[in-house]
Write a protein that holds these residues in place. Structure first.
Motif, short mmCIF file in Angstrom:
data_model
loop_
_atom_site.label_atom_id
_atom_site.label_comp_id
_atom_site.label_asym_id
_atom_site.label_seq_id
_atom_site.Cartn_x
_atom_site.Cartn_y
_atom_site.Cartn_z
N GLY A 52 0.92 -1.37 0.01
CA GLY A 52 -0.07 -0.01 0.14
C GLY A 52 0.76 1.30 0.00
N VAL A 53 2.02 1.13 -0.50
CA VAL A 53 2.96 2.52 -0.62
C VAL A 53 2.23 3.34 -1.43
CG1 VAL A 53 5.11 3.36 -1.28
CG2 VAL A 53 4.96 1.55 0.07
N GLY A 54 2.19 4.75 -1.06
CA GLY A 54 1.26 5.59 -1.85
C GLY A 54 1.64 7.18 -1.45
N PRO A 55 0.44 7.95 -1.71
CA PRO A 55 0.71 9.26 -1.48
C PRO A 55 0.94 9.93 -0.10
CG PRO A 55 -0.91 8.90 -3.56
CD PRO A 55 -0.33 7.64 -2.83
N ASN A 56 0.19 8.99 0.61
CA ASN A 56 0.46 9.34 1.92
C ASN A 56 1.49 8.57 3.08
OD1 ASN A 56 -2.11 10.97 1.90
ND2 ASN A 56 -3.28 8.98 2.16
N THR A 57 2.49 8.08 2.26
CA THR A 57 3.31 7.25 2.93
C THR A 57 4.65 7.84 3.35
OG1 THR A 57 2.49 5.27 1.86
CG2 THR A 57 4.48 4.91 2.96
N ARG A 58 5.13 7.99 4.40
CA ARG A 58 6.37 8.42 4.72
C ARG A 58 7.53 7.42 4.73
NH1 ARG A 58 4.34 10.62 10.35
NH2 ARG A 58 3.06 8.86 9.81
N CYS A 59 8.47 7.47 4.00
CA CYS A 59 9.39 6.50 3.68
C CYS A 59 10.81 6.49 4.07
CB CYS A 59 9.26 5.95 2.22
SG CYS A 59 7.77 5.63 1.56
N LEU A 60 11.37 5.59 4.75
CA LEU A 60 12.96 5.66 4.76
C LEU A 60 13.47 4.41 4.19
CD1 LEU A 60 15.44 6.68 6.59
CD2 LEU A 60 14.70 4.95 8.46
N ASP A 61 14.54 4.88 3.21
CA ASP A 61 15.04 3.79 2.44
C ASP A 61 16.58 3.84 2.92
OD1 ASP A 61 15.53 1.97 0.49
OD2 ASP A 61 16.04 3.38 -1.09
N VAL A 62 16.83 2.55 3.57
CA VAL A 62 18.18 2.54 4.55
C VAL A 62 19.19 1.82 3.53
CG1 VAL A 62 19.22 1.39 6.36
CG2 VAL A 62 16.86 2.37 6.76
N LEU A 119 7.05 3.53 6.40
CA LEU A 119 7.60 2.41 5.74
C LEU A 119 9.21 2.83 5.96
CD1 LEU A 119 8.11 0.24 3.60
CD2 LEU A 119 8.29 2.05 1.96
N VAL A 120 9.85 1.50 6.45
CA VAL A 120 11.05 1.63 6.72
C VAL A 120 11.64 0.32 5.81
CG1 VAL A 120 13.24 1.12 8.01
CG2 VAL A 120 11.10 2.58 9.01
N HIS A 121 12.47 0.58 4.78
CA HIS A 121 12.75 -0.34 3.85
C HIS A 121 14.64 -0.63 3.68
CE1 HIS A 121 14.30 -1.37 -0.32
NE2 HIS A 121 13.60 -2.40 0.09
N ALA A 122 14.91 -1.67 3.76
CA ALA A 122 16.62 -1.97 3.55
C ALA A 122 16.74 -3.37 2.86
CB ALA A 122 17.21 -2.04 5.17
N ARG A 123 17.65 -3.00 1.78
CA ARG A 123 18.00 -4.22 1.02
C ARG A 123 19.11 -4.49 0.88
NH1 ARG A 123 15.76 -3.90 -5.01
NH2 ARG A 123 17.52 -2.84 -5.37
N PHE A 124 19.70 -5.53 1.06
CA PHE A 124 21.33 -5.94 0.86
C PHE A 124 21.98 -4.84 1.71
CE2 PHE A 124 19.57 -7.17 -3.33
CZ PHE A 124 19.91 -8.66 -2.96
N VAL A 125 21.67 -4.75 3.24
CA VAL A 125 22.28 -3.64 4.01
C VAL A 125 22.72 -4.65 5.45
CG1 VAL A 125 21.96 -1.94 5.31
CG2 VAL A 125 21.03 -1.85 3.01
N LEU A 126 21.66 -5.22 5.71
CA LEU A 126 22.16 -5.75 7.04
C LEU A 126 22.95 -7.04 7.12
CD1 LEU A 126 18.55 -5.67 8.72
CD2 LEU A 126 20.37 -4.10 9.10
#
Length: 272
Positions: A52-62, A119-126
């Motif tokens: 449901g990511v969309g216009p009201n979403t505050r996102c952190l891309d780590v 939303l907090v998203h992290a890919r190929f990080v941890l």
């Protein structure tokens, strides 16, 4: 593909991601990251859309890397606010503006606290960082109630057993070299769903995507470049010789490896 290097790897490692290997200032490193993005971004975008990511979403891309996911969030997904974080932001700076903000930061630092997000998203990080379980809990704490944590990392599907083809020997040597040099550890990534459940998240689920190792594919090109950049560390493991590595490279380049690439395991959950 994302990459948030830390300042130090686990005990015994020579340094963190981007220090002893995959240095961002070396020619072609951004292009190598983009090859991974070409292989996996469509999977990440589909998962974020489904959540449901969309216009009201505050996102952190780590560990935003070259910013392909952050730019999609700020652009096509039209998220209200996107904060892209990486320790080295040279690949991100050209894209700042609009709803996309850039922050140079080390997520392992005790004072890392960029706000609260849907939303907090992290890919190929941890997988590259020490004490990943503690970091997962810290990322969970950056969510507002009802927000989603979406984490992706590599899952090793090739090295547990025979046949000992040059390709598999090369992958074993690569993982051992990355662990010794920068602390990379993918042994725990299949446990992602259990870790998220233990942290109290609800609606936990996970999926795995394995792109095909076809001739000229982005993922084959990504591994060829990765092997080239870690060649000396791979050979130093003693798990394969130069001739076997050359055979593995030839198999990848010609699409004749007839094996599985390491995959992307993506796990997600909602904060109560």
């Amino acid at each position: 593909m994302c990459a948030d290097p830390t300042t130090a790897g686990p005990a015994g490692a020579e340094g963190g991601y981007g220090e002893s290997l995959f240095e961002p200032w070396k020619p072609g490193e951004g292009e190598r990251i983009d090859l991974g993005s070409l292989a996996y971004d469509h999977v990440t975008r589909a998962r974020l859309r489904a959540l449901g990511v969309g216009p009201n979403t505050r996102c952190l891309d780590v560990g935003a890397g070259t910013g392909t996911v952050a730019r999609w969030l700020a652009g096509e997904a039209a998220a209200a606010d996107v904060l892209a974080v990486d320790r080295d932001v040279r690949f991100l700076e050209p894209y700042a503006g609009g709803t996309l903000r850039i922050l140079a930061a080390d997520i392992t630092a005790p004072d890392f606290d960029p706000g609260r997000f849907d939303l907090v998203h992290a890919r190929f990080v941890l997988m590259h960082l020490p004490d990943s379980r503690r970091l997962i809990a810290r990322l969970r704490d950056l969510l507002v109630p009802g927000g989603h944590l979406v984490l992706g990392d590599a899952i090793d599907l090739t090295t547990a057993g025979p046949p000992d083809t040059p390709y598999r020997l090369a992958m074993r040597a690569m993982w051992q070299a990355l662990r010794a040099s920068i602390g990379t550890d993918v042994s725990w990534t299949p446990d992602y769903p259990h870790l998220l459940r233990e942290l109290g998240l609800s609606e936990v689920a996970a999926e795995v995507h394995v792109p095909p190792l076809t001739e000229g594919s982005p993922i084959a090109s990504f591994w060829l470049d990765t092997w080239a950049r870690s060649r000396e560390a791979m050979l130093a493991t003693g798990l394969l010789g130069a001739a076997q590595l050359a055979e593995a490279q030839e198999a990848l380049a010609t699409g004749t490896a007839a094996d599985l690439s390491p995959g992307l395991v993506t796990a997600w959950g909602r904060r109560r």
